[in-house]
Design a protein around this motif. Sequence first.
Motif, PDB file in Angstrom:
ATOM      1  N   GLY A 143      36.360   4.698  72.521  1.00 30.53           N
ATOM      2  CA  GLY A 143      37.414   4.421  73.493  1.00 30.53           C
ATOM      3  C   GLY A 143      36.854   3.618  74.633  1.00 30.53           C
ATOM      4  N   GLY A 144      37.720   2.859  75.308  1.00 34.28           N
ATOM      5  CA  GLY A 144      37.207   2.000  76.361  1.00 34.28           C
ATOM      6  C   GLY A 144      38.240   1.652  77.406  1.00 34.28           C
ATOM      7  N   ASP A 145      37.938   0.585  78.163  1.00 30.89           N
ATOM      8  CA  ASP A 145      38.783   0.171  79.280  1.00 30.89           C
ATOM      9  C   ASP A 145      40.069  -0.505  78.829  1.00 30.89           C
ATOM     10  N   ASP A 146      40.242  -0.765  77.535  1.00 33.90           N
ATOM     11  CA  ASP A 146      41.500  -1.321  77.029  1.00 33.90           C
ATOM     12  C   ASP A 146      42.527  -0.226  76.734  1.00 33.90           C
ATOM     13  N   ALA A 177      24.521   5.498  67.171  1.00 34.87           N
ATOM     14  CA  ALA A 177      25.487   4.475  67.568  1.00 34.87           C
ATOM     15  C   ALA A 177      25.424   4.294  69.073  1.00 34.87           C
ATOM     16  N   ALA A 178      25.567   3.025  69.530  1.00 36.51           N
ATOM     17  CA  ALA A 178      25.519   2.708  70.956  1.00 36.51           C
ATOM     18  C   ALA A 178      26.615   1.710  71.288  1.00 36.51           C
ATOM     19  N   SER A 179      27.309   1.965  72.391  1.00 34.01           N
ATOM     20  CA  SER A 179      28.352   1.042  72.858  1.00 34.01           C
ATOM     21  C   SER A 179      27.883   0.362  74.134  1.00 34.01           C
ATOM     22  N   ASP A 180      28.479  -0.817  74.440  1.00 31.83           N
ATOM     23  CA  ASP A 180      28.069  -1.532  75.649  1.00 31.83           C
ATOM     24  C   ASP A 180      29.276  -2.133  76.357  1.00 31.83           C
ATOM     25  N   LEU A 181      29.010  -2.801  77.480  1.00 30.57           N
ATOM     26  CA  LEU A 181      30.074  -3.350  78.316  1.00 30.57           C
ATOM     27  C   LEU A 181      30.739  -4.580  77.712  1.00 30.57           C
ATOM     28  N   SER A 182      30.143  -5.175  76.683  1.00 32.71           N
ATOM     29  CA  SER A 182      30.765  -6.341  76.040  1.00 32.71           C
ATOM     30  C   SER A 182      31.854  -5.943  75.049  1.00 32.71           C
ATOM     31  N   GLY A 183      32.036  -4.648  74.811  1.00 27.60           N
ATOM     32  CA  GLY A 183      33.030  -4.186  73.839  1.00 27.60           C
ATOM     33  C   GLY A 183      32.480  -4.025  72.439  1.00 27.60           C
ATOM     34  N   LEU A 184      31.170  -4.134  72.292  1.00 32.43           N
ATOM     35  CA  LEU A 184      30.532  -4.048  70.974  1.00 32.43           C
ATOM     36  C   LEU A 184      29.943  -2.663  70.758  1.00 32.43           C
ATOM     37  N   PRO A 204      35.250  -3.347  77.908  1.00 29.55           N
ATOM     38  CA  PRO A 204      34.060  -2.495  77.726  1.00 29.55           C
ATOM     39  C   PRO A 204      34.384  -1.165  77.057  1.00 29.55           C
ATOM     40  N   VAL A 205      33.477  -0.754  76.157  1.00 28.04           N
ATOM     41  CA  VAL A 205      33.594   0.533  75.471  1.00 28.04           C
ATOM     42  C   VAL A 205      32.853   1.574  76.305  1.00 28.04           C
ATOM     43  N   ARG A 206      33.533   2.689  76.619  1.00 31.87           N
ATOM     44  CA  ARG A 206      32.953   3.693  77.505  1.00 31.87           C
ATOM     45  C   ARG A 206      32.394   4.899  76.757  1.00 31.87           C
ATOM     46  N   PHE A 207      32.847   5.160  75.554  1.00 35.57           N
ATOM     47  CA  PHE A 207      32.265   6.266  74.797  1.00 35.57           C
ATOM     48  C   PHE A 207      32.345   5.973  73.310  1.00 35.57           C
ATOM     49  N   VAL A 208      31.351   6.482  72.606  1.00 34.59           N
ATOM     50  CA  VAL A 208      31.315   6.402  71.141  1.00 34.59           C
ATOM     51  C   VAL A 208      30.781   7.742  70.645  1.00 34.59           C
ATOM     52  N   LYS A 209      31.343   8.224  69.534  1.00 34.03           N
ATOM     53  CA  LYS A 209      30.981   9.570  69.069  1.00 34.03           C
ATOM     54  C   LYS A 209      31.034   9.638  67.555  1.00 34.03           C
ATOM     55  N   ASP A 223      23.857  -6.138  76.029  1.00 35.72           N
ATOM     56  CA  ASP A 223      24.556  -5.852  77.286  1.00 35.72           C
ATOM     57  C   ASP A 223      24.232  -4.429  77.726  1.00 35.72           C
ATOM     58  N   VAL A 224      24.778  -4.019  78.871  1.00 37.14           N
ATOM     59  CA  VAL A 224      24.500  -2.695  79.430  1.00 37.14           C
ATOM     60  C   VAL A 224      25.070  -1.618  78.511  1.00 37.14           C
ATOM     61  N   VAL A 225      24.213  -0.684  78.082  1.00 41.49           N
ATOM     62  CA  VAL A 225      24.628   0.390  77.176  1.00 41.49           C
ATOM     63  C   VAL A 225      25.357   1.456  77.986  1.00 41.49           C
ATOM     64  N   THR A 226      26.528   1.871  77.492  1.00 42.13           N
ATOM     65  CA  THR A 226      27.347   2.852  78.211  1.00 42.13           C
ATOM     66  C   THR A 226      27.344   4.228  77.553  1.00 42.13           C
ATOM     67  N   SER A 227      27.123   4.291  76.233  1.00 37.47           N
ATOM     68  CA  SER A 227      27.201   5.579  75.537  1.00 37.47           C
ATOM     69  C   SER A 227      26.384   5.514  74.256  1.00 37.47           C
ATOM     70  N   CYS A 228      25.949   6.697  73.788  1.00 39.38           N
ATOM     71  CA  CYS A 228      25.191   6.777  72.544  1.00 39.38           C
ATOM     72  C   CYS A 228      25.504   8.091  71.848  1.00 39.38           C
ATOM     73  N   SER A 229      25.335   8.094  70.519  1.00 36.25           N
ATOM     74  CA  SER A 229      25.637   9.297  69.746  1.00 36.25           C
ATOM     75  C   SER A 229      24.847   9.280  68.446  1.00 36.25           C
ATOM     76  N   PHE A 230      24.133  10.397  68.166  1.00 36.96           N
ATOM     77  CA  PHE A 230      23.406  10.551  66.912  1.00 36.96           C
ATOM     78  C   PHE A 230      24.375  10.958  65.798  1.00 36.96           C
ATOM     79  N   ARG A 231      24.066  10.531  64.570  1.00 33.56           N
ATOM     80  CA  ARG A 231      24.801  11.019  63.408  1.00 33.56           C
ATOM     81  C   ARG A 231      24.322  12.429  63.084  1.00 33.56           C
ATOM     82  N   CYS A 232      25.106  13.181  62.309  1.00 30.73           N
ATOM     83  CA  CYS A 232      24.805  14.592  62.083  1.00 30.73           C
ATOM     84  C   CYS A 232      23.478  14.814  61.365  1.00 30.73           C
ATOM     85  N   ASP A 233      22.966  13.800  60.635  1.00 33.38           N
ATOM     86  CA  ASP A 233      21.666  13.944  59.969  1.00 33.38           C
ATOM     87  C   ASP A 233      20.518  13.403  60.806  1.00 33.38           C
ATOM     88  N   GLY A 234      20.814  12.836  61.987  1.00 34.47           N
ATOM     89  CA  GLY A 234      19.790  12.355  62.901  1.00 34.47           C
ATOM     90  C   GLY A 234      19.120  11.060  62.504  1.00 34.47           C
TER      91      GLY A 234
END
Length: 534
Positions: free
Chosen positions: A154-157, A109-116, A137-142, A94-105
């Motif tokens: 966190g997301g639209d819920d 992690a990637a979140s999308d509009l399906s809530g996954l 949908p999940v709007r940010f992941v960190k 699904d459409v990717v909304t957010s992404c975040s690298f782990r501290c070791d690179g």
Amino acid sequence: MAELLVEQPQEITISKTFPTKPKLKSKPKTPSKTPESKYWSSFKSHQISNLISSIPSIDFSPISPHHFAAANSASLTLFSPHTLSPASTISSSDVVTSCSFRCDGSLIAASDLSGLIRVFDVKTRTPLRRLRSHARPVRFVKYPLLDKLHLVSGGDDSVVKYWDVAGESVVLDLYGHRDYVRCGDCSPTDGEMFVTGSYDHTVKLWDVRVDNKESVIEVNHGNPVEDVIFLPSGGMVATAGGNSVKIWDLIGGGKMVYSMESHNKTVTSICVGKVGKESGEEALQYRIFSVALDGYMKVFDYAKMKVTHSMRFPAPLMSIGFSLDCMTRVIGSSNGIIFAGRRKAKEDVGESKVGNFWALGSVEEPQRRALRPTYFRYFHRSQGEKPNEGDHLIMRQKKVKLAEHDKLLKKFRHKEALVSVLGGKNTENVVAVMEELVARRKLLKCVVNLDDEELGLLLGFLHKHSTMPRHSGLLTGLTRKVLEMRAEDIRASDALKGHIRNLKRSVEEEIRIQHSLQEIQGVISPLLRIAGRR
């Protein structure tokens, strides 16, 4: 015999002559750039335009060489920071909304509009974990900066979740927001504290060690919150929403420190970057970068509370990222274009000189033999040759080239100098000669001695330039004196009457413009006073 008295000739000293220049110089239309503004402008711009849709999220790897990932449509594209070209692409369902690298690179992690939420290996692009618990949908992941085992989302819920990545399970469900949770960030000093922002205008600080699952601190931004970040000290956060970026002191209990309102439309993303200069007042200091739908990127110095640089882009901007090595700046837009900027380092210069000969080993530049007086080539050096340390320099004075009016002024032929510049097209020279004649107290005498044709040239010049703000102080008074002293000559000549009619029209037009500006000022002033109270 009478003695003959012979006078000794006195030594005559000739003073230096300088060309006349106007004393009242006009200010440049664009203000001169500050050293910091020149530094941010030194990032060489590069557009990446082969992406499909809007770029809602950009994140840099914390490990050198600091690759960056951009979320666009149903994919996550990884780019090389050196070539700014795609290195690999990770597909999503699904459409990717957010992404975040782990501290070791090594993981992203990637979140999308399906809530996954999915966790991928960066090198192999293999999906390692699937985290599903959000109902919408999940709007940010960190990823926390000091933790490899947990995630925040966190997301639209309206729910904030703290995940155990290895077990693919939710450790904590944090309820407190009453609207969509759109953004969040983790503390740089404590791996168990993070902050989230929501469309309910609130920003909440969470601590997973608190038993009641309630936020530790809550602040109200005043607008739907689009982005929130921790500042490097860990004791302050910056929030973006509406057309403002606000800084809050968490240690002081959530007190607002400053509000920057330099954008005209909604601020969509903010990040922290460091000035990569090793010298100067602003060296190695942190700045807040903000982008908005008005197409502007602003650089904010939160130590001095002022905007130090601004840059315009031809599209609404959605996201921004800045590398930890201070070399790469990346901005994502709403039309799928990435505006990347790369600062050229000394190593890059060295690599470009070597070119494609890297495989042949190190290439050293041949050393040039030093010139000595015993060499024939020593006496055939050009003017561009740089002097050595022990050389004695004899500077030759450059001859000052004088214009025609300067030569006439030097000979005290004042009227001819004035007529000479009036016949030309350089306004600054005319004003400079007039100022010089005022200093010599000869301007009015020149005006009296002008014939009708020369007086016509003067009136034509006054008609064109007497209403210009930078020259009006001198020319308005001169116009009044000309009309008083040459009134009879003007009445006797039809050509001079025509110049006076043109001069009258230009003055009346200027008065009309000034009245209109005063009316506009009267309308705007109350609005500005009301805005200042808010």
